[in-house]
Design a protein around this motif. Sequence first.
Motif, PDB file in Angstrom:
ATOM      1  N   UNK A 141      17.906   1.134-140.063  1.00  0.00           N
ATOM      2  CA  UNK A 141      18.562   2.413-140.329  1.00  0.00           C
ATOM      3  C   UNK A 141      19.422   2.293-141.594  1.00  0.00           C
ATOM      4  N   UNK A 142      19.533   3.410-142.341  1.00  0.00           N
ATOM      5  CA  UNK A 142      18.935   4.722-142.121  1.00  0.00           C
ATOM      6  C   UNK A 142      17.431   4.693-142.359  1.00  0.00           C
ATOM      7  N   UNK A 143      16.701   5.595-141.681  1.00  0.00           N
ATOM      8  CA  UNK A 143      15.252   5.530-141.731  1.00  0.00           C
ATOM      9  C   UNK A 143      14.629   6.904-141.951  1.00  0.00           C
ATOM     10  N   UNK A 144      13.364   6.874-142.343  1.00  0.00           N
ATOM     11  CA  UNK A 144      12.553   8.083-142.438  1.00  0.00           C
ATOM     12  C   UNK A 144      12.341   8.628-141.027  1.00  0.00           C
ATOM     13  N   UNK A 203       4.559  -3.882-140.738  1.00  0.00           N
ATOM     14  CA  UNK A 203       3.978  -2.701-141.375  1.00  0.00           C
ATOM     15  C   UNK A 203       4.823  -2.350-142.593  1.00  0.00           C
ATOM     16  N   UNK A 204       4.205  -2.296-143.761  1.00  0.00           N
ATOM     17  CA  UNK A 204       4.913  -1.946-144.989  1.00  0.00           C
ATOM     18  C   UNK A 204       4.475  -0.552-145.441  1.00  0.00           C
ATOM     19  N   UNK A 205       5.394   0.393-145.370  1.00  0.00           N
ATOM     20  CA  UNK A 205       5.139   1.762-145.842  1.00  0.00           C
ATOM     21  C   UNK A 205       5.499   1.806-147.324  1.00  0.00           C
ATOM     22  N   UNK A 206       4.473   1.877-148.178  1.00  0.00           N
ATOM     23  CA  UNK A 206       4.674   1.793-149.628  1.00  0.00           C
ATOM     24  C   UNK A 206       4.346   3.111-150.323  1.00  0.00           C
ATOM     25  N   UNK A 256       4.796  -5.255-153.817  1.00  0.00           N
ATOM     26  CA  UNK A 256       3.970  -4.875-152.670  1.00  0.00           C
ATOM     27  C   UNK A 256       3.758  -6.064-151.747  1.00  0.00           C
ATOM     28  N   UNK A 257       3.644  -5.772-150.470  1.00  0.00           N
ATOM     29  CA  UNK A 257       3.289  -6.814-149.517  1.00  0.00           C
ATOM     30  C   UNK A 257       1.924  -7.405-149.860  1.00  0.00           C
ATOM     31  N   UNK A 258       1.072  -6.610-150.513  1.00  0.00           N
ATOM     32  CA  UNK A 258      -0.261  -7.074-150.895  1.00  0.00           C
ATOM     33  C   UNK A 258      -0.204  -8.182-151.941  1.00  0.00           C
ATOM     34  N   UNK A 259       0.906  -8.279-152.655  1.00  0.00           N
ATOM     35  CA  UNK A 259       1.015  -9.285-153.721  1.00  0.00           C
ATOM     36  C   UNK A 259       1.469 -10.645-153.201  1.00  0.00           C
ATOM     37  N   UNK A 315       8.839  -2.040-142.725  1.00  0.00           N
ATOM     38  CA  UNK A 315       9.589  -2.062-143.985  1.00  0.00           C
ATOM     39  C   UNK A 315       9.164  -0.832-144.778  1.00  0.00           C
ATOM     40  N   UNK A 316      10.118  -0.020-145.168  1.00  0.00           N
ATOM     41  CA  UNK A 316       9.828   1.146-146.009  1.00  0.00           C
ATOM     42  C   UNK A 316      10.208   0.763-147.435  1.00  0.00           C
ATOM     43  N   UNK A 317       9.205   0.519-148.276  1.00  0.00           N
ATOM     44  CA  UNK A 317       9.432  -0.058-149.603  1.00  0.00           C
ATOM     45  C   UNK A 317       8.554   0.621-150.657  1.00  0.00           C
ATOM     46  N   UNK A 318       9.190   1.327-151.621  1.00  0.00           N
ATOM     47  CA  UNK A 318      10.600   1.623-151.811  1.00  0.00           C
ATOM     48  C   UNK A 318      11.186   2.394-150.613  1.00  0.00           C
ATOM     49  N   UNK A 319      12.491   2.278-150.453  1.00  0.00           N
ATOM     50  CA  UNK A 319      13.117   2.748-149.232  1.00  0.00           C
ATOM     51  C   UNK A 319      13.367   4.248-149.219  1.00  0.00           C
ATOM     52  N   UNK A 320      13.051   4.848-148.098  1.00  0.00           N
ATOM     53  CA  UNK A 320      13.386   6.240-147.804  1.00  0.00           C
ATOM     54  C   UNK A 320      14.375   6.208-146.641  1.00  0.00           C
TER      55      UNK A 320
END
Length: 351
Positions: free
Chosen positions: A92-95, A179-182, A197-200, A148-153
Amino acid sequence: MLLLSKQSLCVDWLAQYFRSVFALNYNDFTYGTSLTGSDRLFAALRSLFAARFHARLPVEPAHIIAGAGCGAVLDALCAVLADPGDGILVAKPMYPGFAASFGCRNGVEVVGVDVPEGKENSIEALEAFERTLEECKARGKRIRALVVCNPHNPLGFCYSREVLVEHCRFAEKHNLHLISDEIYALSTFGSHSRFTSLLSLDPLAEAGCSPSRLHVVYGASKDFGCNGLRIGVLVSQANPDVHVAIESSALLMKVSSAADMLWSSLLLDDPSLSTFLTLNLSRLRAAYARTVAFLTTHEIPFRPAEAGHFVWVDLTRYLPPCGNDMEREGALAERMWAQGLNLVRLTALYR
Protein backbone atom coordinates in the motif's frame (compact mmCIF):
# COMPACT_ATOMS: atom_id res chain seq x y z
CA MET A 1 -19.63 4.31 -10.65
CA LEU A 2 -16.90 3.34 -13.13
CA LEU A 3 -13.43 4.56 -12.18
CA LEU A 4 -10.89 4.80 -14.95
CA SER A 5 -7.22 5.66 -15.09
CA LYS A 6 -6.60 7.04 -18.53
CA GLN A 7 -4.55 9.60 -20.38
CA SER A 8 -5.57 11.15 -23.66
CA LEU A 9 -2.51 13.27 -24.42
CA CYS A 10 -1.80 11.64 -27.81
CA VAL A 11 -5.26 10.62 -29.02
CA ASP A 12 -4.94 13.06 -31.93
CA TRP A 13 -1.75 11.38 -33.15
CA LEU A 14 -3.08 7.86 -32.59
CA ALA A 15 -6.36 8.51 -34.38
CA GLN A 16 -4.55 9.77 -37.46
CA TYR A 17 -2.05 6.91 -37.42
CA PHE A 18 -4.63 4.16 -36.94
CA ARG A 19 -6.78 5.54 -39.77
CA SER A 20 -3.77 5.35 -42.07
CA VAL A 21 -2.90 1.71 -41.30
CA PHE A 22 -6.30 0.09 -40.80
CA ALA A 23 -6.47 -3.03 -42.97
CA LEU A 24 -7.89 -6.45 -42.10
CA ASN A 25 -6.90 -9.73 -43.73
CA TYR A 26 -8.82 -12.99 -44.07
CA ASN A 27 -7.69 -14.39 -40.72
CA ASP A 28 -9.00 -11.28 -38.97
CA PHE A 29 -12.53 -12.40 -39.83
CA THR A 30 -12.01 -15.84 -38.26
CA TYR A 31 -11.06 -17.13 -34.82
CA GLY A 32 -7.45 -17.12 -36.02
CA THR A 33 -4.85 -19.79 -35.44
CA SER A 34 -4.50 -19.28 -31.68
CA LEU A 35 -6.84 -18.35 -28.84
CA THR A 36 -4.03 -16.59 -26.98
CA GLY A 37 -3.02 -14.11 -29.69
CA SER A 38 -2.20 -13.79 -33.37
CA ASP A 39 1.16 -14.47 -35.00
CA ARG A 40 1.20 -10.76 -35.85
CA LEU A 41 0.74 -9.77 -32.21
CA PHE A 42 3.32 -12.32 -31.04
CA ALA A 43 5.88 -10.84 -33.45
CA ALA A 44 5.06 -7.30 -32.32
CA LEU A 45 5.39 -8.16 -28.63
CA ARG A 46 8.63 -10.07 -29.15
CA SER A 47 10.09 -6.94 -30.73
CA LEU A 48 8.68 -4.63 -28.04
CA PHE A 49 9.93 -6.68 -25.10
CA ALA A 50 13.37 -7.08 -26.65
CA ALA A 51 13.88 -3.43 -27.55
CA ARG A 52 12.02 -1.58 -24.80
CA PHE A 53 11.95 -3.98 -21.84
CA HIS A 54 15.40 -5.45 -22.51
CA ALA A 55 14.12 -8.99 -22.01
CA ARG A 56 17.01 -11.29 -21.14
CA LEU A 57 15.46 -14.15 -23.11
CA PRO A 58 13.43 -13.76 -26.31
CA VAL A 59 9.70 -13.69 -25.57
CA GLU A 60 8.22 -16.52 -27.62
CA PRO A 61 4.55 -17.19 -28.52
CA ALA A 62 4.53 -20.04 -26.00
CA HIS A 63 5.27 -17.46 -23.27
CA ILE A 64 2.38 -15.12 -24.14
CA ILE A 65 -1.32 -15.05 -23.38
CA ALA A 66 -3.22 -12.05 -24.70
CA GLY A 67 -6.65 -11.14 -23.39
CA ALA A 68 -9.28 -8.41 -23.36
CA GLY A 69 -7.41 -6.06 -21.04
CA CYS A 70 -5.06 -6.53 -18.11
CA GLY A 71 -7.95 -6.92 -15.69
CA ALA A 72 -9.13 -10.00 -17.58
CA VAL A 73 -5.58 -11.35 -17.77
CA LEU A 74 -5.05 -10.90 -14.02
CA ASP A 75 -8.39 -12.55 -13.33
CA ALA A 76 -7.39 -15.57 -15.43
CA LEU A 77 -3.95 -15.77 -13.82
CA CYS A 78 -5.41 -15.56 -10.32
CA ALA A 79 -7.83 -18.40 -11.09
CA VAL A 80 -4.83 -20.62 -11.82
CA LEU A 81 -2.52 -19.54 -8.99
CA ALA A 82 -4.95 -19.32 -6.07
CA ASP A 83 -8.14 -20.76 -4.59
CA PRO A 84 -11.10 -18.91 -3.04
CA GLY A 85 -10.11 -17.57 0.36
CA ASP A 86 -6.41 -17.34 -0.49
CA GLY A 87 -4.57 -14.02 -0.44
CA ILE A 88 -2.19 -12.02 -2.64
CA LEU A 89 0.17 -9.47 -1.08
CA VAL A 90 0.27 -5.93 -2.49
CA ALA A 91 2.14 -2.97 -1.02
CA LYS A 92 0.00 0.00 0.00
CA PRO A 93 -0.87 2.46 -1.36
CA MET A 94 -2.11 0.34 -4.25
CA TYR A 95 -4.09 0.35 -7.48
CA PRO A 96 -7.66 -0.35 -6.27
CA GLY A 97 -8.51 -2.41 -9.37
CA PHE A 98 -6.48 -5.33 -8.04
CA ALA A 99 -9.32 -6.06 -5.61
CA ALA A 100 -11.74 -6.63 -8.48
CA SER A 101 -9.27 -8.49 -10.70
CA PHE A 102 -8.41 -10.97 -7.94
CA GLY A 103 -11.57 -11.07 -5.87
CA CYS A 104 -14.60 -10.46 -8.04
CA ARG A 105 -14.86 -13.96 -9.54
CA ASN A 106 -12.09 -15.86 -7.80
CA GLY A 107 -12.77 -14.90 -4.19
CA VAL A 108 -9.08 -14.19 -3.61
CA GLU A 109 -8.29 -11.44 -1.10
CA VAL A 110 -5.91 -8.57 -1.77
CA VAL A 111 -3.85 -8.28 1.42
CA GLY A 112 -2.41 -4.79 1.75
CA VAL A 113 1.11 -4.44 3.13
CA ASP A 114 1.80 -1.31 5.18
CA VAL A 115 5.21 -0.27 3.88
CA PRO A 116 6.78 2.67 5.76
CA GLU A 117 6.36 5.92 3.88
CA GLY A 118 9.43 6.69 1.79
CA LYS A 119 10.65 3.08 1.98
CA GLU A 120 8.52 1.69 -0.83
CA ASN A 121 11.51 1.33 -3.16
CA SER A 122 13.88 -0.19 -0.63
CA ILE A 123 14.92 -3.56 0.70
CA GLU A 124 13.33 -2.52 4.02
CA ALA A 125 9.94 -2.85 2.31
CA LEU A 126 10.41 -6.62 2.33
CA GLU A 127 10.48 -6.53 6.13
CA ALA A 128 6.89 -5.29 6.01
CA PHE A 129 6.02 -8.12 3.62
CA GLU A 130 7.58 -10.60 6.07
CA ARG A 131 5.48 -9.24 8.95
CA THR A 132 2.28 -9.29 6.97
CA LEU A 133 2.93 -12.83 5.76
CA GLU A 134 3.45 -14.02 9.34
CA GLU A 135 0.24 -12.29 10.41
CA CYS A 136 -1.63 -14.06 7.62
CA LYS A 137 -0.21 -17.42 8.67
CA ALA A 138 -1.27 -16.78 12.26
CA ARG A 139 -4.89 -16.28 11.21
CA GLY A 140 -4.91 -19.16 8.74
CA LYS A 141 -4.81 -17.05 5.58
CA ARG A 142 -2.85 -18.79 2.83
CA ILE A 143 -0.84 -16.42 0.63
CA ARG A 144 -0.12 -17.57 -2.92
CA ALA A 145 1.54 -14.57 -4.60
CA LEU A 146 2.77 -11.01 -4.28
CA VAL A 147 2.38 -8.15 -6.74
CA VAL A 148 4.86 -5.48 -7.77
CA CYS A 149 3.36 -2.52 -9.62
CA ASN A 150 6.32 -1.13 -11.59
CA PRO A 151 6.27 1.77 -12.39
CA HIS A 152 4.15 2.29 -9.30
CA ASN A 153 0.50 3.27 -9.29
CA PRO A 154 -0.18 5.67 -7.58
CA LEU A 155 3.23 6.82 -6.24
CA GLY A 156 4.88 7.23 -9.65
CA PHE A 157 8.31 5.69 -9.04
CA CYS A 158 10.31 2.88 -10.67
CA TYR A 159 11.59 -0.04 -8.61
CA SER A 160 15.35 -0.48 -8.66
CA ARG A 161 16.90 -3.69 -9.90
CA GLU A 162 18.21 -4.40 -6.41
CA VAL A 163 14.72 -4.20 -4.87
CA LEU A 164 13.20 -6.35 -7.62
CA VAL A 165 15.83 -9.01 -6.94
CA GLU A 166 14.85 -8.93 -3.26
CA HIS A 167 11.22 -9.50 -4.24
CA CYS A 168 12.37 -12.54 -6.20
CA ARG A 169 14.24 -13.85 -3.15
CA PHE A 170 11.16 -13.30 -1.00
CA ALA A 171 8.99 -15.21 -3.48
CA GLU A 172 11.41 -18.15 -3.54
CA LYS A 173 11.82 -18.19 0.24
CA HIS A 174 8.08 -18.41 0.84
CA ASN A 175 7.08 -20.50 -2.19
CA LEU A 176 5.09 -17.67 -3.79
CA HIS A 177 4.49 -16.43 -7.30
CA LEU A 178 5.64 -12.90 -8.21
CA ILE A 179 3.39 -10.86 -10.51
CA SER A 180 4.87 -7.69 -12.01
CA ASP A 181 2.31 -5.22 -13.36
CA GLU A 182 4.34 -3.15 -15.84
CA ILE A 183 1.47 -1.33 -17.52
CA TYR A 184 3.26 2.08 -17.20
CA ALA A 185 6.67 0.82 -18.36
CA LEU A 186 7.08 3.31 -21.21
CA SER A 187 5.64 6.29 -19.32
CA THR A 188 8.84 6.98 -17.37
CA PHE A 189 9.44 10.72 -17.79
CA GLY A 190 11.79 11.60 -14.92
CA SER A 191 15.22 12.81 -15.99
CA HIS A 192 17.02 10.40 -13.63
CA SER A 193 14.49 7.55 -13.55
CA ARG A 194 15.07 4.14 -15.07
CA PHE A 195 12.52 1.39 -15.56
CA THR A 196 13.72 -2.18 -14.97
CA SER A 197 11.47 -4.97 -16.19
CA LEU A 198 11.25 -8.28 -14.41
CA LEU A 199 11.89 -9.75 -17.88
CA SER A 200 15.41 -8.30 -17.83
CA LEU A 201 16.44 -10.20 -14.69
CA ASP A 202 18.08 -13.59 -14.42
CA PRO A 203 16.11 -14.66 -11.33
CA LEU A 204 17.96 -17.92 -10.77
CA ALA A 205 21.44 -16.40 -11.00
CA GLU A 206 20.65 -13.10 -9.25
CA ALA A 207 18.22 -14.28 -6.57
CA GLY A 208 18.19 -18.07 -6.51
CA CYS A 209 14.57 -17.83 -7.60
CA SER A 210 12.89 -20.25 -9.99
CA PRO A 211 11.81 -18.34 -13.12
CA SER A 212 8.60 -20.39 -13.08
CA ARG A 213 7.41 -18.08 -10.29
CA LEU A 214 7.63 -14.89 -12.36
CA HIS A 215 4.76 -13.44 -14.39
CA VAL A 216 4.69 -10.05 -16.16
CA VAL A 217 1.52 -8.20 -17.19
CA TYR A 218 1.44 -5.45 -19.82
CA GLY A 219 -1.07 -3.90 -22.20
CA ALA A 220 -2.07 -1.10 -24.56
CA SER A 221 -4.16 0.91 -22.10
CA LYS A 222 -1.75 3.25 -20.33
CA ASP A 223 1.47 3.85 -22.27
CA PHE A 224 -0.54 4.02 -25.48
CA GLY A 225 -3.69 5.72 -24.14
CA CYS A 226 -5.79 2.93 -25.66
CA ASN A 227 -8.01 1.65 -22.85
CA GLY A 228 -10.73 1.02 -25.42
CA LEU A 229 -8.67 -1.42 -27.49
CA ARG A 230 -8.89 -3.91 -24.58
CA ILE A 231 -5.55 -5.67 -25.00
CA GLY A 232 -3.72 -7.12 -22.02
CA VAL A 233 -0.76 -9.48 -22.12
CA LEU A 234 0.61 -12.04 -19.69
CA VAL A 235 4.21 -13.19 -20.14
CA SER A 236 5.26 -16.34 -18.24
CA GLN A 237 8.52 -17.55 -19.74
CA ALA A 238 9.14 -20.63 -17.60
CA ASN A 239 5.77 -22.00 -16.54
CA PRO A 240 4.04 -23.90 -19.36
CA ASP A 241 1.51 -25.33 -16.89
CA VAL A 242 0.16 -21.84 -16.24
CA HIS A 243 -0.08 -21.22 -19.97
CA VAL A 244 -1.98 -24.46 -20.60
CA ALA A 245 -4.36 -23.84 -17.70
CA ILE A 246 -5.26 -20.32 -18.84
CA GLU A 247 -5.50 -21.35 -22.50
CA SER A 248 -8.35 -23.71 -21.61
CA SER A 249 -10.64 -20.72 -21.12
CA ALA A 250 -8.83 -18.15 -23.28
CA LEU A 251 -11.73 -17.95 -25.75
CA LEU A 252 -13.70 -16.12 -23.06
CA MET A 253 -11.29 -13.16 -23.15
CA LYS A 254 -10.03 -13.26 -26.72
CA VAL A 255 -8.70 -10.00 -28.17
CA SER A 256 -10.63 -8.46 -31.04
CA SER A 257 -8.84 -8.91 -34.38
CA ALA A 258 -9.26 -5.23 -35.17
CA ALA A 259 -7.64 -4.17 -31.90
CA ASP A 260 -4.88 -6.74 -32.43
CA MET A 261 -4.19 -5.34 -35.89
CA LEU A 262 -4.09 -1.70 -34.77
CA TRP A 263 -1.70 -2.15 -31.84
CA SER A 264 0.50 -4.63 -33.70
CA SER A 265 0.83 -2.23 -36.63
CA LEU A 266 2.23 0.47 -34.38
CA LEU A 267 4.53 -1.86 -32.44
CA LEU A 268 6.02 -3.25 -35.66
CA ASP A 269 6.49 0.19 -37.22
CA ASP A 270 9.76 1.24 -35.52
CA PRO A 271 9.95 4.83 -36.84
CA SER A 272 6.31 5.57 -35.95
CA LEU A 273 6.63 3.84 -32.58
CA SER A 274 9.67 5.95 -31.70
CA THR A 275 7.84 9.11 -32.82
CA PHE A 276 4.83 8.24 -30.69
CA LEU A 277 6.80 7.38 -27.56
CA THR A 278 8.89 10.56 -27.82
CA LEU A 279 5.75 12.68 -28.25
CA ASN A 280 3.97 10.90 -25.41
CA LEU A 281 6.83 11.44 -22.96
CA SER A 282 7.12 15.08 -23.99
CA ARG A 283 3.44 15.68 -23.30
CA LEU A 284 3.59 13.72 -20.03
CA ARG A 285 6.47 15.89 -18.83
CA ALA A 286 4.55 19.03 -19.75
CA ALA A 287 1.38 17.82 -18.01
CA TYR A 288 3.38 16.90 -14.91
CA ALA A 289 5.08 20.30 -14.88
CA ARG A 290 1.69 22.07 -15.05
CA THR A 291 0.37 19.93 -12.21
CA VAL A 292 3.41 20.56 -10.01
CA ALA A 293 3.23 24.28 -10.71
CA PHE A 294 -0.39 24.34 -9.59
CA LEU A 295 0.32 22.35 -6.43
CA THR A 296 3.32 24.51 -5.59
CA THR A 297 1.40 27.75 -6.14
CA HIS A 298 -1.39 26.60 -3.84
CA GLU A 299 1.03 25.10 -1.29
CA ILE A 300 -0.46 21.62 -1.55
CA PRO A 301 2.05 18.99 -0.37
CA PHE A 302 2.84 16.32 -2.94
CA ARG A 303 5.26 13.51 -3.60
CA PRO A 304 7.38 14.04 -6.74
CA ALA A 305 6.71 11.48 -9.47
CA GLU A 306 8.90 10.14 -12.26
CA ALA A 307 6.57 7.77 -14.10
CA GLY A 308 2.94 6.94 -14.75
CA HIS A 309 -0.05 9.27 -14.71
CA PHE A 310 -0.32 10.14 -11.01
CA VAL A 311 0.81 12.66 -8.43
CA TRP A 312 0.29 11.71 -4.77
CA VAL A 313 -1.01 14.77 -2.88
CA ASP A 314 -1.88 15.50 0.76
CA LEU A 315 -5.24 17.25 1.21
CA THR A 316 -5.36 16.79 5.00
CA ARG A 317 -5.47 20.51 5.78
CA TYR A 318 -8.64 20.88 3.70
CA LEU A 319 -10.59 18.35 5.78
CA PRO A 320 -13.26 19.77 8.15
CA PRO A 321 -12.12 19.71 11.81
CA CYS A 322 -15.10 17.73 13.14
CA GLY A 323 -16.40 14.22 12.55
CA ASN A 324 -14.82 10.84 11.83
CA ASP A 325 -12.61 10.18 8.81
CA MET A 326 -15.53 9.05 6.63
CA GLU A 327 -17.59 12.14 7.46
CA ARG A 328 -14.69 14.55 6.99
CA GLU A 329 -13.66 13.07 3.65
CA GLY A 330 -17.30 13.03 2.56
CA ALA A 331 -17.62 16.73 3.31
CA LEU A 332 -14.46 17.49 1.32
CA ALA A 333 -15.76 15.39 -1.58
CA GLU A 334 -18.98 17.43 -1.60
CA ARG A 335 -17.02 20.69 -1.71
CA MET A 336 -14.91 19.45 -4.59
CA TRP A 337 -17.92 18.05 -6.47
CA ALA A 338 -19.54 21.48 -6.33
CA GLN A 339 -16.53 22.73 -8.32
CA GLY A 340 -16.73 19.91 -10.86
CA LEU A 341 -14.05 17.62 -9.39
CA ASN A 342 -14.86 14.07 -8.33
CA LEU A 343 -13.06 12.84 -5.20
CA VAL A 344 -13.61 9.12 -4.58
CA ARG A 345 -12.86 7.66 -1.16
CA LEU A 346 -10.47 4.71 -1.55
CA THR A 347 -8.56 5.12 1.69
CA ALA A 348 -8.89 1.46 2.69
CA LEU A 349 -7.01 0.41 -0.41
CA TYR A 350 -4.51 3.24 -0.48
CA ARG A 351 -3.46 3.72 3.14
